[in-house]
Enzyme design. Sequence first.
Site, short mmCIF file in Angstrom:
data_model
loop_
_atom_site.label_atom_id
_atom_site.label_comp_id
_atom_site.label_asym_id
_atom_site.label_seq_id
_atom_site.Cartn_x
_atom_site.Cartn_y
_atom_site.Cartn_z
N GLY A 118 54.19 -2.64 -132.62
CA GLY A 118 53.15 -2.50 -131.61
C GLY A 118 53.71 -2.65 -130.22
O GLY A 118 54.88 -3.01 -130.03
N ASP A 139 55.22 -11.25 -133.89
CA ASP A 139 54.45 -10.01 -133.96
C ASP A 139 53.27 -10.11 -133.00
O ASP A 139 52.95 -11.20 -132.50
CB ASP A 139 53.96 -9.78 -135.39
CG ASP A 139 53.70 -8.31 -135.70
OD1 ASP A 139 53.61 -7.50 -134.76
OD2 ASP A 139 53.56 -7.98 -136.90
N ALA A 167 49.02 -8.94 -132.21
CA ALA A 167 47.75 -8.96 -132.94
C ALA A 167 46.73 -8.14 -132.18
O ALA A 167 46.80 -8.02 -130.95
CB ALA A 167 47.25 -10.39 -133.13
N GLY A 221 46.98 -4.31 -137.61
CA GLY A 221 47.00 -3.01 -138.26
C GLY A 221 46.57 -1.87 -137.38
O GLY A 221 46.47 -0.73 -137.84
N GLY A 222 46.33 -2.16 -136.09
CA GLY A 222 45.97 -1.08 -135.18
C GLY A 222 47.05 -0.02 -135.09
O GLY A 222 46.76 1.16 -134.84
N GLY A 223 48.29 -0.42 -135.31
CA GLY A 223 49.41 0.52 -135.30
C GLY A 223 49.72 1.10 -136.67
O GLY A 223 50.64 1.92 -136.79
N GLU A 281 53.83 -5.64 -142.18
CA GLU A 281 53.67 -6.80 -141.31
C GLU A 281 53.23 -8.03 -142.10
O GLU A 281 53.74 -9.14 -141.87
CB GLU A 281 52.64 -6.49 -140.22
CG GLU A 281 53.15 -5.53 -139.17
CD GLU A 281 52.08 -5.10 -138.17
OE1 GLU A 281 52.44 -4.74 -137.05
OE2 GLU A 281 50.89 -5.12 -138.54
N LYS A 338 43.09 -10.59 -126.14
CA LYS A 338 43.02 -10.47 -127.59
C LYS A 338 42.30 -11.64 -128.26
O LYS A 338 42.04 -11.60 -129.46
CB LYS A 338 44.44 -10.36 -128.17
CG LYS A 338 45.22 -9.15 -127.65
CD LYS A 338 44.56 -7.85 -128.06
CE LYS A 338 45.27 -6.64 -127.45
NZ LYS A 338 46.64 -6.49 -127.93
#
EC number: 5.3.1.6
Length: 262
Positions: A34, A89, A91, A103-105, A111, A129
């Site tokens: 991301g 990572d 979010a 999981g937007g990407g 992941e 976020k």
Amino acid sequence: MTGELSPIDKAKFVAAKRAVDFIEDGMRVGLGTGSTAAWMVRCLGDLVRNDGLKIKGVPTSTRTAELARDVGIEVVTLDEAKWLDLTIDGADEFDQELNLIKGGGGALLQEKIVATASDQMIVIADVGKEVESLGAFPLPIEVIPFGWKTSKSLAEELLVSMDVLGQDVTLRMNDDKPFVTDEGNYILDLHLGRIGNPHQMAMVLNQIPGVVENGLFIDICDVVILGYGDGRVETRDINEGTIAQDRLEFEGSDNLFTDLQD
């Protein structure tokens, strides 16, 4: 240079910059996917090239693997690393208990596997976020292509009995074709508005035939590092129950990241 970045990009940059301070020589590190994670990979590559940091990176997507190699990070598979010291990572959302939607990407499966194979997971994010309740961001579920319409119908039936505001389920598209993950699967996005019981939702979604994994990361994240557009950084450790605040100054020579795109 960083001085020319938008406030949101400055926030991502300082969160990423602070996160790599957790990485020590010899570590095996999970590398997220991301736009925010990309800043972290670039920061980490800078330490590898200029400071001689020696690590092994396990990427969570093909695009992260390509970026890591480009900036000089040694890339290995999770099977080769066996277990990781740390995963960093981004979010799409997180709540006060540090539960996440990711999981937007489209990389949620790798992941989640990498994050759960780590001693610690650190999430880096801009302050936007943080949410009171998860669900404003569409919740992705990864499904195998065979019978995906059946999986979609079963998900819609399930949502009728769940504590959510919305029940719309859509197939993620890439132009005029279904979006395909690195594993060759499809993504269904659940437009829920609010998820009343994320723990329950995470468990029941994975019982649907055809669902490989869902984008709820429950009790996985240990630390969230929040970046602000003015350089402030807030580090929240849910295990220690601590909140630390700091500020990073932007240096005029910090032009390593100007070609990153959201």
